[in-house]
Design a protein around this motif. Structure first.
Motif, mmCIF file in Angstrom:
data_model
loop_
_atom_site.group_PDB
_atom_site.id
_atom_site.type_symbol
_atom_site.label_atom_id
_atom_site.label_comp_id
_atom_site.label_asym_id
_atom_site.label_seq_id
_atom_site.Cartn_x
_atom_site.Cartn_y
_atom_site.Cartn_z
ATOM 1 N N THR A 1 0.825 -1.209 0.000
ATOM 2 C CA THR A 1 0.000 0.000 0.000
ATOM 3 C C THR A 1 0.858 1.258 0.000
ATOM 4 O OG1 THR A 1 -1.666 -1.219 1.265
ATOM 5 C CG2 THR A 1 -1.892 1.173 1.161
ATOM 6 N N ALA A 2 1.959 1.241 0.756
ATOM 7 C CA ALA A 2 2.835 2.413 0.830
ATOM 8 C C ALA A 2 3.462 2.729 -0.518
ATOM 9 C CB ALA A 2 3.922 2.183 1.874
ATOM 10 N N LYS A 3 3.772 1.708 -1.289
ATOM 11 C CA LYS A 3 4.351 1.930 -2.609
ATOM 12 C C LYS A 3 3.355 2.564 -3.572
ATOM 13 C CE LYS A 3 7.809 -1.750 -2.319
ATOM 14 N NZ LYS A 3 8.283 -3.060 -2.848
ATOM 15 N N ILE A 4 2.079 2.517 -3.209
ATOM 16 C CA ILE A 4 1.050 3.196 -3.997
ATOM 17 C C ILE A 4 0.770 4.585 -3.433
ATOM 18 C CG2 ILE A 4 -1.372 3.102 -4.729
ATOM 19 C CD1 ILE A 4 -1.177 0.061 -4.607
ATOM 20 N N ASP A 5 0.687 4.695 -2.104
ATOM 21 C CA ASP A 5 0.346 5.966 -1.466
ATOM 22 C C ASP A 5 1.436 7.020 -1.656
ATOM 23 O OD1 ASP A 5 -2.076 5.024 -0.589
ATOM 24 O OD2 ASP A 5 -1.350 4.440 1.389
ATOM 25 N N ASP A 6 2.675 6.676 -1.339
ATOM 26 C CA ASP A 6 3.762 7.673 -1.414
ATOM 27 C C ASP A 6 5.100 6.962 -1.589
ATOM 28 O OD1 ASP A 6 5.301 9.926 -1.328
ATOM 29 O OD2 ASP A 6 4.512 10.669 0.579
ATOM 30 N N PRO A 7 5.366 6.411 -2.783
ATOM 31 C CA PRO A 7 6.612 5.661 -2.972
ATOM 32 C C PRO A 7 7.859 6.543 -2.899
ATOM 33 C CG PRO A 7 5.471 5.962 -5.055
ATOM 34 C CD PRO A 7 4.540 6.447 -3.992
ATOM 35 N N VAL A 8 7.741 7.818 -3.269
ATOM 36 C CA VAL A 8 8.911 8.704 -3.271
ATOM 37 C C VAL A 8 9.389 8.968 -1.849
ATOM 38 C CG1 VAL A 8 9.769 10.981 -3.937
ATOM 39 C CG2 VAL A 8 8.193 9.757 -5.445
ATOM 40 N N SER A 9 8.466 9.357 -0.971
ATOM 41 C CA SER A 9 8.853 9.624 0.421
ATOM 42 C C SER A 9 9.370 8.359 1.096
ATOM 43 C CB SER A 9 7.650 10.172 1.199
ATOM 44 O OG SER A 9 7.248 11.428 0.686
ATOM 45 N N LEU A 10 8.766 7.231 0.782
ATOM 46 C CA LEU A 10 9.228 5.962 1.351
ATOM 47 C C LEU A 10 10.670 5.678 0.942
ATOM 48 C CD1 LEU A 10 8.408 3.402 2.968
ATOM 49 C CD2 LEU A 10 7.772 2.378 0.776
ATOM 50 N N ALA A 11 10.990 5.927 -0.314
ATOM 51 C CA ALA A 11 12.348 5.683 -0.800
ATOM 52 C C ALA A 11 13.348 6.633 -0.143
ATOM 53 C CB ALA A 11 12.389 5.839 -2.312
ATOM 54 N N PHE A 12 12.964 7.898 0.045
ATOM 55 C CA PHE A 12 13.868 8.850 0.683
ATOM 56 C C PHE A 12 14.109 8.494 2.150
ATOM 57 C CE2 PHE A 12 12.586 12.139 -2.649
ATOM 58 C CZ PHE A 12 13.788 12.003 -3.329
ATOM 59 N N LEU A 13 13.090 8.046 2.849
ATOM 60 C CA LEU A 13 13.269 7.642 4.245
ATOM 61 C C LEU A 13 14.245 6.478 4.361
ATOM 62 C CD1 LEU A 13 9.589 7.857 5.584
ATOM 63 C CD2 LEU A 13 11.516 9.258 6.318
ATOM 64 N N ARG A 14 14.202 5.580 3.407
ATOM 65 C CA ARG A 14 15.085 4.409 3.442
ATOM 66 C C ARG A 14 16.547 4.775 3.189
ATOM 67 N NH1 ARG A 14 12.270 -0.507 2.532
ATOM 68 N NH2 ARG A 14 14.311 -1.520 2.679
ATOM 69 N N THR A 15 16.816 6.007 2.719
ATOM 70 C CA THR A 15 18.214 6.412 2.502
ATOM 71 C C THR A 15 18.921 6.787 3.799
ATOM 72 O OG1 THR A 15 17.627 8.744 2.118
ATOM 73 C CG2 THR A 15 17.638 7.275 0.204
ATOM 74 N N ILE A 16 18.168 6.963 4.880
ATOM 75 C CA ILE A 16 18.776 7.314 6.169
ATOM 76 C C ILE A 16 19.288 6.041 6.832
ATOM 77 C CG2 ILE A 16 18.382 8.338 8.436
ATOM 78 C CD1 ILE A 16 16.132 9.963 7.218
ATOM 79 N N PRO A 17 20.575 5.963 7.152
ATOM 80 C CA PRO A 17 21.106 4.762 7.810
ATOM 81 C C PRO A 17 20.382 4.495 9.132
ATOM 82 C CG PRO A 17 22.884 6.153 7.022
ATOM 83 C CD PRO A 17 21.633 6.943 6.859
ATOM 84 N N GLY A 18 19.943 3.272 9.315
ATOM 85 C CA GLY A 18 19.227 2.901 10.523
ATOM 86 C C GLY A 18 17.722 2.844 10.333
#
Length: 348
Positions: free
Chosen positions: A212-229
């Motif tokens: 569902t997240a990949k449909i709702d806001d995939p861009v923000s999800l990808a940016f959050l995953r760039t933060i180590p941890g």
């Protein structure tokens, strides 16, 4: 704290419960035009407010059953505002308290521009956010079951369980076989069975929420995953608990909402104490605490930075500063839609 200050012709204060809703309506002069205890149903509410629909605003104190009323007002194009329960001291601090008095106070706060506003989470993402919160509850229950097995093993003075029971491959029949008493063996076996069931449910929830997240806001999800941890779970928690970073005008508002700053109580130039520790989002507070610990594992630079801060502030304060630093990063990252930059993170 934000207060609702828009003028209206009528102000409806609703003391909402699961099966009833005491409704009190004031006109612009402060006179009571409607006051009645209603069943908590759409038809009853719409029929009651029908004579006052033009220029009406509805205010409700935040409680678990507000979803349907907020959605009804949205469908009927009726302005709706949600009251922050911990800020509505006029309701909880009175000498006498009942549904009629509470509804009248809500309407009065609306009319007077002193109604403290909570965030009305949009219905499109609300169910997914609640599902993610349910996952966290299941994880806590699973942890309690694991702790019970470990404690029972120690209770009977058996050799320590060296393998972590959070991994399915380590949960074998030999664990229950350690115990000779049939009741104890059944208790441990029941824990193991429930842990396996929790694992299946948690995995399914994570799969659905991620999809569902990949449909709702995939861009923000990808940016959050760039933060180590910040991995899959923490990114999903932050994504759905924050919703839109733009709803916070400044980074300080966001840090306060995430419980990452300490608010001082001051009077006559003297600091009395700090308060409001429970005001804010507990799920974000947990997520940023986890993110700080995981960042220390993933980044040697973070360990060096924390060591310098510990010499100045102490270990506990330094870790809190790191949590707030990650919070600032998440806020700006979501607002600017940029990936994590380690150099800028440790520059200040």
């Amino acid at each position: 704290m934000r207060f609702y200050k828009q003028p209206h012709a009528f102000y409806a204060g609703v003391d909402l419960h699961a099966r009833s809703m005491f409704t009190h309506i004031l006109d612009h002069a402060g006179a009571t035009v409607f006051e009645r205890d209603l069943p908590a149903s759409p038809d009853a509410f719409l029929n009651a407010i029908a004579p006052y629909r033009a220029g009406l605003v509805v205010g409700v104190e935040c409680m678990f059953a507000w979803y349907w009323l907020a959605d009804l007002c949205e469908d009927e194009a009726i302005p709706f505002t949600l009251g922050h329960a911990l800020y509505m001291k006029a309701i909880h601090g009175g000498k006498s308290k009942n549904d009629r008095i509470d509804a009248g106070k809500i309407a009065g706060l609306l009319r007077g521009g002193m109604f403290p506003m909570a965030y009305v989470y949009p219905r499109a993402k609300r169910a997914t956010r609640d599902l993610m919160r349910r996952r966290c509850f299941f994880v806590n229950q699973r942890s309690q079951l694991i702790a019970h097995i470990v404690n029972t093993n120690s209770q009977y003075n058996h050799p320590p369980l060296t393998a972590k029971l959070c991994y399915a491959r380590n949960r074998t029949d030999d664990i229950a076989g350690r115990f000779t008493d049939p009741a104890t063996k059944l208790s441990v076996q029941a824990d193991l069975t429930l842990i396996d069931n929790f694992d299946a449910q948690i995995d399914e929830i994570e799969r659905v929420v991620l999809k569902t997240a990949k449909i709702d806001d995939p861009v923000s999800l990808a940016f959050l995953r760039t933060i180590p941890g910040i991995g899959k779970i923490l990114s999903l928690v932050m994504l759905y608990e924050i919703d839109q970073a733009a709803r916070f005008p400044e980074v300080g508002n966001f840090l306060s909402y995430a419980r990452l700053v300490r608010c001082e109580h001051e009077s006559a130039g003297k600091k009395k104490s700090s308060g409001g520790k429970k005001i804010g989002n507990a799920h974000l507070k947990w997520a940023f605490g986890e993110a700080a610990c995981l960042m220390l594992r993933a980044m040697p630079e973070a360990k060096k930075w924390l060591a310098r801060q510990e010499r100045k502030r102490g270990k506990k304060k330094a870790l809190s500063v790191l949590e707030a630093k990650i919070g600032r990063t998440v806020y700006h990252l979501l607002r600017k839609q940029q990936a994590f930059d380690a150099k800028r993170f440790f520059a200040s």
